[in-house]
Design an enzyme around this catalytic site. Structure first.
Site, PDB file in Angstrom:
ATOM      1  N   LYS A  48       0.813  -1.205   0.000  1.00 47.56           N
ATOM      2  CA  LYS A  48       0.000   0.000   0.000  1.00 47.56           C
ATOM      3  C   LYS A  48       0.851   1.262   0.000  1.00 47.56           C
ATOM      4  CE  LYS A  48      -1.072   1.639   3.922  1.00 47.56           C
ATOM      5  NZ  LYS A  48      -1.630   1.981   5.240  1.00 47.56           N
ATOM      6  N   THR A  49       1.804   1.308   0.905  1.00 46.24           N
ATOM      7  CA  THR A  49       2.599   2.533   1.032  1.00 46.24           C
ATOM      8  C   THR A  49       3.371   2.819  -0.245  1.00 46.24           C
ATOM      9  OG1 THR A  49       2.817   1.968   3.340  1.00 46.24           O
ATOM     10  CG2 THR A  49       4.184   3.750   2.537  1.00 46.24           C
ATOM     11  N   ASP A 236      -4.687   8.427   4.024  1.00 44.43           N
ATOM     12  CA  ASP A 236      -4.198   7.105   4.423  1.00 44.43           C
ATOM     13  C   ASP A 236      -5.070   6.571   5.564  1.00 44.43           C
ATOM     14  OD1 ASP A 236      -2.615   4.906   4.450  1.00 44.43           O
ATOM     15  OD2 ASP A 236      -0.978   5.815   5.574  1.00 44.43           O
ATOM     16  N   GLU A 237      -5.161   5.269   5.698  1.00 44.25           N
ATOM     17  CA  GLU A 237      -5.922   4.633   6.786  1.00 44.25           C
ATOM     18  C   GLU A 237      -7.357   5.178   6.854  1.00 44.25           C
ATOM     19  OE1 GLU A 237      -4.561   2.176   8.149  1.00 44.25           O
ATOM     20  OE2 GLU A 237      -2.450   2.525   8.644  1.00 44.25           O
ATOM     21  N   GLN A 267      -9.062  -3.833   8.744  1.00 47.41           N
ATOM     22  CA  GLN A 267      -8.110  -3.416   9.768  1.00 47.41           C
ATOM     23  C   GLN A 267      -8.598  -2.206  10.546  1.00 47.41           C
ATOM     24  OE1 GLN A 267      -3.801  -3.798   8.928  1.00 47.41           O
ATOM     25  NE2 GLN A 267      -4.432  -4.149   6.817  1.00 47.41           N
ATOM     26  N   ARG A 613       0.416  -9.729  10.813  1.00 43.78           N
ATOM     27  CA  ARG A 613       1.726  -9.100  11.050  1.00 43.78           C
ATOM     28  C   ARG A 613       2.850 -10.078  10.753  1.00 43.78           C
ATOM     29  NH1 ARG A 613       0.460  -4.897   9.805  1.00 43.78           N
ATOM     30  NH2 ARG A 613      -1.447  -6.010   9.344  1.00 43.78           N
TER      31      ARG A 613
END
Length: 765
Positions: A48-49, A236-237, A267, A613
């Site tokens: 994503k980043t 973002d997020e 998430q 994770r």
DNA sequence: TGTTCTCTGTTTTTT
DNA sequence: ACAGAGAACA
């Protein structure tokens, strides 16, 4: 690479720019779909980043926007910093022109400073943190003569925060919510609280957004200025945005409509703070014509880890739905281990850590992720006895510590003598003989004349309202602060901070204290001075700390990571341990009690975050017994354990955990097939030998066959006990059954009172 | 003003 | 179990 001016590329060349080559199909699409609303649904570990920073670099490189025409918002300072660094790697210095890259709050603050007068403030307003906020709320409650026992400052601050998260000013709070606090006085208290903030020329975090909204709604010209400026917006997020943030974004995006929201509904774990998953679920309705791009190819984890995580999250109803996939080779299955108690859990996890370490794995490649911070203690103790280096992420924040806040209060008062909260905090710290009596006098004058406490102090000194001792002390205090304020003009902020902490006697106060925490506090004060020295002006420093609660982090080389699941979002580790998967802990009983099914889904997303994770190895565990708040509690495995798909999981459970010793087996006729098989497996010589020698069984135990699709380690079914029956429990002794809920019994024990226990732990007496 | 006690609330916490 | 706040008390 240049960013200014027209595109460096022709239409065709744009698509072949070198930085696009390393992207996959979906990521490319996310970068190249520059116009119109875009929802980038980016699953865990899908790059994503990278997609997001490349998109920004692309906008700059193609000349679509100047750096200052892009609004890029994140939630954390850390995320903002990371984004900035990564864009810099692509476009170099042009990133410096991106003055609208930052957190919601820092950008909100920037905008508010420019138009403060439209919100009834001076542009020099101070930003209060959670602690100031609570204290202010408390003062408001006191002033309103409300029972402070029943209605606390913290409670009011929370209610107000909740309203602000939803973008509600006092006049917009629905009337039927008035009764949520202090028998209908909630809204009036909110008004009083806002009035106090205005007098103090201060805002709280929520105001940074809400004032923006009010300004935009009441001043079309201001709104339009920003709408024009922000040709491209990136969030973002997005799954973590609250209503206020959503409204803010929607207003700003109306003109160009080039808004790209990145997020993962699976998430979303901050609902309890006002985040609304609905924002992301509703995106296509809010922004008609939106392009939805799914990033589903995972570059992080093995198929087993992904499979386990996917199976788990599928139990959620409210989701957009994604299917993560990977090319990676099969790794080990997700391991699930049941143990006797929390201590043993920590011991076994540390054994695993050491064994990984001996195989050459770096400690910093491993992380222990817990649901709640009280679970950390068992691990810290164990790490300490073994001498394993570890690093806790989160925990008490630097700027929230007592000594930091005291030191900051001195500096705040020097910057602005109107800062009543700072005055209150340090006027008698260290003790200067200015106790409650003297302060009451000052508060009374301040309230009567509508002036700040510092001014009230000067007035009081002109009158006879104070005792001689208090008066002498106050004169001294006021004069000293005045002198510091003068000194501040020709000193570096760091020198000033040092001078103030010495001269005020603050450092002396701690040195004279016999508290064991003193060395740590003195160290923190030194660190604080160090932090101040990175700023040229006092204002600059204070403004910075208002929006940043942590010092820059050092790297965790050679240390195991220990943190909460919330803190782990966005991170990844080769080996991840997930302890404490027990009902009532995870999912947390408290959130379930408060918000029911919505909370359960959020807890499940948290579990999903935890599992995803892991890159190579994910090890879940649960304990049958655990000490919580000093009391022993029995626990059954989390329902999330049951929800893990069988084919991706290996279960290891110790014998005797849930009353399954040989003798118990004979007497427990109600056990279903799965349970029997589990017990039968462990009741064999191989296992006993393995246990006796302290090793694990040579082969992993077979998966349970009782359930077709999922793992089962708990044994559901009717209880063999009946209400009112007298029973015996190893730990709690004799008692009488009050109620029965499946396997869970509520028993009134003769010596230790009512408790919830699992029926396999008690026997008929 | 400082000490000792009792009571209470203990999930997560990007800003 | 335990910390922090507030009250009671010296």
């Amino acid at each position: 690479m240049a960013a200014a001016g027209p595109s460096l590329f022709s239409e065709n060349e744009e698509e072949t720019a070198p930085y696009l080559k390393t992207l996959n199909e979906e990521q490319r699409k996310a970068v190249l779909t520059t116009e119109g609303p875009v929802l980038m649904l980016a699953g865990a570990g899908t790059g994503k980043t990278r997609a997001l920073t490349t998109r920004l670099a692309h906008l700059l490189n193609t000349g679509r926007a100047q750096p200052w025409q892009i609004l890029a918002v994140t939630f954390t300072n850390k995320a903002a910093r990371e984004m900035k660094d990564r864009i810099a790697a692509l476009v170099g210095d042009h990133v410096e022109g991106m003055k609208w890259l930052g957190t919601f709050h820092s950008i909100g603050a920037q905008i508010l400073r420019r138009h403060a007068e439209l919100a009834g403030l001076k542009s020099s307003f101070t930003i209060l943190d959670a602690d100031d906020q609570t204290r202010l709320a408390k003062q408001v409650i006191e002033a309103a003569n409300i029972d402070e026992k029943r209605w606390t400052g913290r409670g009011l601050a929370m209610v107000i925060d909740g309203w602000k998260n939803r973008g509600l000013t006092p006049d917009k709070v629905p009337a039927n919510e008035a009764y949520h606090f202090a028998d209908g006085k909630g809204i009036d208290l909110y008004k009083a609280y806002q009035a106090r903030l205005t007098t103090l020329n201060a805002v709280d975090f929520g105001d940074l957004l809400v004032h923006n909204l009010t300004i935009f709604q009441n001043n079309a010209d201001v709104l339009e200025e920003y709408q024009r400026r922000f040709r491209y917006m990136l969030v973002d997020e997005y799954q973590d945005t609250n209503v206020a943030q959503y409204l803010w974004l929607r207003l700003l995006a109306q003109k160009h409509k080039n808004i790209c929201c990145v997020g993962d509904d699976d998430q979303s774990i901050y609902g309890w703070r006002g985040a609304e998953v609905e924002n992301i679920l509703r995106f296509e309705k809010d922004f008609p014509g939106a392009e939805v791009i799914r990033l589903e190819r995972n570059y992080r984890s093995t198929p087993s880890i992904l499979g386990a995580a996917s199976g788990l999250i599928e139990a959620n109803k409210e989701r957009l739905g994604k299917t993560l996939w990977t090319d990676a080779e099969d790794g080990e299955k997700v391991k699930v281990r049941g143990v006797w108690d929390g201590e043993e859990e920590a011991r076994l996890i540390c054994d695993d850590i050491e064994s990984e370490q001996s195989k050459g794995r770096a400690l910093s490649d491993m992380a222990v992720l817990v649901r709640a911070s009280f679970q950390m203690r068992a691990f810290e103790e164990r790490f300490n006895t073994l001498g394993l280096a570890y690093r806790v992420v989160g925990g008490p924040r630097f700027y929230e510590r007592e000594e930091s806040r005291d030191a900051l209060s001195y500096l705040r008062l020097i910057r602005s003598s109107d800062d009543d909260l700072a005055f209150d905090r340090i006027v008698n710290k260290p003790k200067r003989g200015l106790g409650d009596k003297a302060l009451q006098v000052l508060h009374k004058i301040a309230r009567a004349q509508g002036v700040p406490l510092m001014a009230a102090a000067r007035i009081a000194l002109e009158s006879d309202d104070l005792h001689a001792a208090a008066r002498r002390s106050l004169v001294n205090f006021v004069d000293t602060v005045d002198r510091w304020a003068r000194d501040a003009k020709d000193m570096t902020p760091a020198d000033l901070a040092e001078l103030v902490l010495e001269e005020s006697g603050y450092i002396e106060m701690w040195k004279n204290s016999k508290s064991p925490q003193v060395p740590g506090k003195l160290d923190n004060l030194k660190e604080l001075i160090q932090a101040v020295s990175e700023f040229d002006t006092l204002e600059g420093y204070l403004d910075h700390v208002a929006l940043v609660s942590e010092l820059s982090e050092d790297t965790g080389d050679g240390q195991i990571w220990l943190m909460t699941l919330h803190a782990a979002k966005g991170l990844e580790f080769p080996v991840v341990f997930l302890p404490g998967w027990e009902e009532e802990i995870f999912p947390s009983k408290r959130s379930l009690d408060e918000k029911g099914n919505a909370a359960l889904e959020e807890e499940r997303r948290l579990a999903y975050v935890g599992v995803t994770r892991a890159e190579e190895s994910c090890r879940i565990s649960f304990a049958a017994n655990r000490q919580i708040y000093g009391r022993w509690q029995t626990a059954i495995p989390s329902r999330f354990v049951d929800e893990l798909p069988e084919e991706h999981v290996d279960v290891v459970s110790e014998p005797g955990l849930y009353g399954n010793s040989a003798s118990d087996l004979a007497s427990h006729s109600s056990f279903d097939g799965a349970k029997l098989r589990e017990d039968a497996y462990y009741d064999n010589p191989g296992w006993r030998r393995a246990r006796a020698s302290g090793a694990r069984p040579a082969s992993s135990p077979p998966l349970l066959e009782g359930r077709a699709k999922t793992v089962s380690v708990s044994a559901p079914g009717a209880s063999k006990f009946s209400k009112g029956q007298r029973v015996f429990h190893q730990k709690f002794g004799y008692g009488k059954i009050q109620s029965i809920e499946g396997q869970k019994l509520t028993v009134e024990f003769e010596h230790s009172g009512p408790k919830k226990v699992i029926d396999t732990f008690v026997e008929a007496a």
